[in-house]
Design an enzyme around this catalytic site. Sequence first.
Site, PDB file in Angstrom:
ATOM      1  CE  LYS A  16      -1.931   2.987   1.925  1.00 22.09           C
ATOM      2  NZ  LYS A  16      -1.717   4.393   1.513  1.00 22.09           N
ATOM      3  CD  GLU A  36      -2.700   8.504   1.337  1.00 23.94           C
ATOM      4  OE1 GLU A  36      -1.819   7.610   1.398  1.00 23.94           O
ATOM      5  OE2 GLU A  36      -3.358   8.877   2.324  1.00 23.94           O
ATOM      6  N   GLY A  91       5.040   8.084   9.708  1.00 24.92           N
ATOM      7  CA  GLY A  91       5.122   8.950  10.880  1.00 24.92           C
ATOM      8  C   GLY A  91       4.821   8.219  12.182  1.00 24.92           C
ATOM      9  CD  GLU A 117      12.823   0.720   9.882  1.00 29.58           C
ATOM     10  OE1 GLU A 117      13.333   1.716  10.427  1.00 29.58           O
ATOM     11  OE2 GLU A 117      13.312  -0.420   9.962  1.00 29.58           O
ATOM     12  CB  CYS A 169      13.199   8.885   8.243  1.00 27.59           C
ATOM     13  SG  CYS A 169      14.242   7.749   7.327  1.00 27.59           S
ATOM     14  CD  GLU A 214      10.071  12.953  11.079  1.00 26.22           C
ATOM     15  OE1 GLU A 214       8.888  12.614  11.281  1.00 26.22           O
ATOM     16  OE2 GLU A 214      10.908  12.193  10.573  1.00 26.22           O
TER      17      GLU A 214
END
Length: 496
Positions: A180, A183, A234, A255, A289, A390
Site C-alpha cells: 500500500k 496515496e 510517521g 520504521e 527520516c 520532526e
Amino acid sequence: MSEKSVMERRMYLDGKWVEAASGETTEVRNPFDGSVIARVPHGDREDARAAVAAARRAFDHGDWPGLPAVQRAAVVRRIGDLVERDREELARLETLDTGKTLEESRWDMDDVAGIFRYFAGLADKDGGEVIESPNPDSTSLVVREPVGVCGQISPWNYPLLQASWKLAPALAAGCTLVMKPSEITPLTTIKITELCEEAGVPAGVVNTVLGPGSRAGAELSESPDVDLISFTGGIDTGKRIIRAASGNVKKMALELGGKNPNIVFDDADFDLALDHALNAVFFHAGQICSAGARLLVQDGIHDRFVDALEARIRKIRLGSGFDPKTQMGPVISPEHLAKVEEYVAIAAAEGARLRCGGARPDDPALQEGWFYLPTLFDNCENDMRIVQEEVFGPVISVERFHSEEEVVERANATVYGLSAGFWTRDPDRIRRVSRALRFGTVWVNDFNVYFVQAPWGGYKQSGLGRELGRIGLEEYTEVKHVYQNHANKPLNWFGA
Ligand code: NAD
C-alpha cells in the site's frame, strides 16, 4: 513518457489490473507545479480485503512459499535486472511524483536494483541448523519459514526505495504480500508491480492496493488474515498501527520518524563537516527520516561555522527536479508546506533566531509549486519544539554546546532514536561517543549513509525491528524448532 500527459493506472489484485470496487479515482499531482500527472483508483477497505484474500490464498495454497529458495531467488534477481533496465523511466516517474532531483531518483533506482540482488543472494543461504538436544537419540532442527501474508505500507518521501526494502526480503523469504504505497506517490510502486509480473511472480503473491491510509491502510493493519505488518511512516500513524495490529497479535516492523543530531566538535575537519551538514538536511528538501535537521556545534567554532553555513544555504538553487542545475526541489504537498510554515512560526515564537529562509521563494517560476526556502535557525535550545519534533522539511536548527558529556546527554534527550552523526579527529572520542549515542545508526565523520548490507532501524520511538541486512530478511521469517525422537519408549505414567 511525456512529462505533460496524464497517466491512467490501476491497482493489482490477484494477478489482475483492476479499478477500485467503488469505481472512484483520485489524482496524483506534481509538487513542482501542482499539475495532475496521473489518475489512479481510490481504493478502500473492500479493495484491501480482496488483496489480502488473494495473498492469503497464494500463501496457504500456492507454490511460492514452498518453492526451493534458489528458484525464488532467481525471480527476485530478475526484478532487480528489470529495475536496472527501466532505471530511467522509474527515475523520471519518481521525480515527477516527488519533486526530487532526477539525479537523486537515479541513485534511488540503483539502490533499488541492488536491494533485489542482495536479498536474492541471501535467499538460499540459511538452511537452518541442527542443535544439541538433551536426548542423544533425537535430532533437533531449527528452521526459518516465511512468516505468511504481509501488509506493507510505505511513505511518500522515498516511495520505491522504501517499498523495495519490504518487497525484496518478503519475496526472498517466501511470503505473499499486499503493498500500500502512499496515496500521494503511488506511481513507481505500480511500475514495480508490473516488473514483478514480468519477472514471473505468480498471481496473488504480490498485490498492490491504492487508497488512503485511513481506509486501505487501516484494513491491512486490522485484518486477521495478515500475519505481519511492515510500516514506514510517521510516529502517530505508527502508534495507530500498533493498536490496530494487536487484534490478531501480528508481527510488526515499524520504521518511524527521527530527529537526528549532527554534532560538530571543535577538532573536526571544518570544511568537510560544513559541506556534509548541508547535505545532511537539505537533500530532498529535508524530507528524509534520517535528516540531520538538528545541528549541534561546539562553542570554539560555533560562530564561524554558522556564518559559513548561512552563506552556503543562501546559494542553494531551487527548481524543477528535471533541471540539472537544481539542487533542491519542492516539498511534497500543500498540506506539508503548511506544516513546515507552522514549525517555522513556532521556532520564531520560541525564541530561535532566524538567520535565513523562513518563507516561500519569490521567484515567479516557482509560484505554482510547493517550494520553501532553505531555512536556518540558531540560538536553539534542547527543549524547543523545533529541536525535538520532526519538521520533515528544509529547516535546520543549531544548538551551541560546550563539552562532550553535555552534547551526548543533549543528543540523547529525545523520544526518537533513528540516527546520529558526529565529526571529530579524536580516536578516543570516536570510541566513547559512538557507544554513548542511543540511535540505530551512528555515523562518524559522515552523515546519511546507508546501504543494503547494513541494518536500518530505530531505537526508542523511531521504530520496532530492522530493515536491510541479514536481519531484514529474518524479519520475514518465523523460527521453528523440529524435534524428532529416533528411539522413543513408553513412559507408563498414566493408568499403567
Ligand atoms: P504517514 O504516516 O502519514 O503515512 C505513511 C503511510 O501510512 C502512507 O502510505 C499512508 O497512506 C499510510 N497510513 C496513514 N494512516 C494510516 C492508518 N491509520 N493505517 C494504516 N496506514 C496508514 O507518513 P508520511 O507522511 O507518508 O511519511 C513521512 C514520515 O515517514 C516521516 O515521519 C518520516 O520520518 C517517516 N519515514 C521513516 C523512515 C525510516 O526508515 N524510519 C523512512 C522514511 C520515512
